[in-house]
Design an enzyme around this catalytic site. Structure first.
Site, PDB file in Angstrom:
ATOM      1  N   LYS A  74      -1.343  11.088   2.268  1.00  0.00           N
ATOM      2  CA  LYS A  74      -1.286   9.930   1.369  1.00  0.00           C
ATOM      3  C   LYS A  74      -2.633   9.223   1.248  1.00  0.00           C
ATOM      4  O   LYS A  74      -3.004   8.763   0.159  1.00  0.00           O
ATOM      5  CB  LYS A  74      -0.217   8.943   1.843  1.00  0.00           C
ATOM      6  CG  LYS A  74       1.190   9.495   1.795  1.00  0.00           C
ATOM      7  CD  LYS A  74       2.201   8.471   2.263  1.00  0.00           C
ATOM      8  CE  LYS A  74       3.607   9.045   2.296  1.00  0.00           C
ATOM      9  NZ  LYS A  74       4.609   8.039   2.689  1.00  0.00           N
ATOM     10  N   ASP A 110       6.234   3.337  -1.467  1.00  0.00           N
ATOM     11  CA  ASP A 110       6.807   3.304  -0.119  1.00  0.00           C
ATOM     12  C   ASP A 110       7.368   1.930   0.241  1.00  0.00           C
ATOM     13  O   ASP A 110       8.461   1.824   0.807  1.00  0.00           O
ATOM     14  CB  ASP A 110       5.764   3.723   0.919  1.00  0.00           C
ATOM     15  CG  ASP A 110       5.560   5.226   0.965  1.00  0.00           C
ATOM     16  OD1 ASP A 110       6.465   5.960   0.535  1.00  0.00           O
ATOM     17  OD2 ASP A 110       4.498   5.669   1.435  1.00  0.00           O
TER      18      ASP A 110
END
Length: 259
Positions: A74, A110
């Site tokens: 990420k 997220d």
């Protein structure tokens, strides 16, 4: 990400990570593709961090239309984007990529996903959470902390096996996040109204998460973002102690056979 029902099956989406075999994302997104009659595919692609740049070249070349990113990539993908959302920049990580013409864009969902899932499972968690304990200091921890700060959780305790990473992450949230030594976890459990495991410990194929929950207070919310297995040892231990367990996969997908 929406694909037209007339789109050819060659329009492919992905999740990249290393390892990535554990990911249930193809099952989840495959469910919605089928549910809505959308043409396309969603597949796992194991991409170590050193090979991310090469994979991005494949994405730009049209092999994929977009997809998702999981650990440990990420943070790696962020500087490779043409345009990153404000949220992705704030978190220093992106988990969703897509091509818009010739422009590679990225976002981070997220924090939103974490909060939405927690709201659905324990609707009054924020009102009862003056102190939160976060296990881990990677990209997932940053997203969780970002969400908790947005919901005005006033005190966040952060522990990580590598203490310098916890100190570094805590510095990004001054006056709210306190980095504490990993060996203090047992005592911090008793101070916390919400405990979140953001590490991969306890995941299938990974070492167990070994912490002492003897000080856990009844009514404490215990959230494990690991969802393979659905009930991790952390949640299994919290339940008989009066904790409120929150598994990493929401109920509709359990019903759909995606656990």
């Amino acid at each position: 990400m929406i694909l037209s029902s007339t789109t050819a099956m060659t329009r492919r989406c992905f999740i990249i990570g290393h390892p990535v075999a554990h990911s249930r994302s193809p099952l989840i997104h495959g469910h919605w593709l089928a549910e809505h009659g959308l043409a396309g595919s969603y597949e796992r692609v194991d991409v170590p961090p050193a090979e991310v740049r090469g994979f991005i070249a494949r994405l730009r070349a049209g092999e994929f239309v977009g997809g998702n990113v999981t650990v440990p990539n990420k943070e790696v993908v962020l500087p490779l984007l043409d345009v990153a959302s404000e949220t992705a920049r704030a978190m220093g990580a992106a988990n969703t990529l897509w091509m818009e013409g010739s422009t590679l864009r990225g976002d981070n969902t997220d924090a939103y996903g974490f909060l939405a899932h927690l709201d659905a499972c324990v609707p009054d968690w924020a009102r009862r959470s003056g102190t939160a304990l976060i296990l881990g200091a990677g990209g997932a921890a940053r997203a969780v902390i970002h969400g908790l700060v947005e919901r005005s959780v006033g005190r966040i305790l952060l522990v990580n096996r590598s203490p310098e990473r916890a100190v570094e992450l805590a510095a990004s949230f001054p006056r709210t996040v306190e980095a504490r030594p990993w060996q203090d976890v047992a005592g911090l459990v008793g101070e916390s109204d919400l405990i979140v495991n953001t590490t991969s410990l306890g995941m299938h194929g990974q070492p167990p998460l070994e912490i002492d929950l003897s000080a856990l207070r009844p009514g404490t919310t215990v959230d494990d973002i690991v969802y393979v297995p659905l009930e991790t040892p952390l949640l299994a231990e919290a339940r008989p102690r009066g904790g409120i367990p929150v598994a990493g996969l929401h109920r509709p997908f359990q019903i759909a056979g995606m656990a």
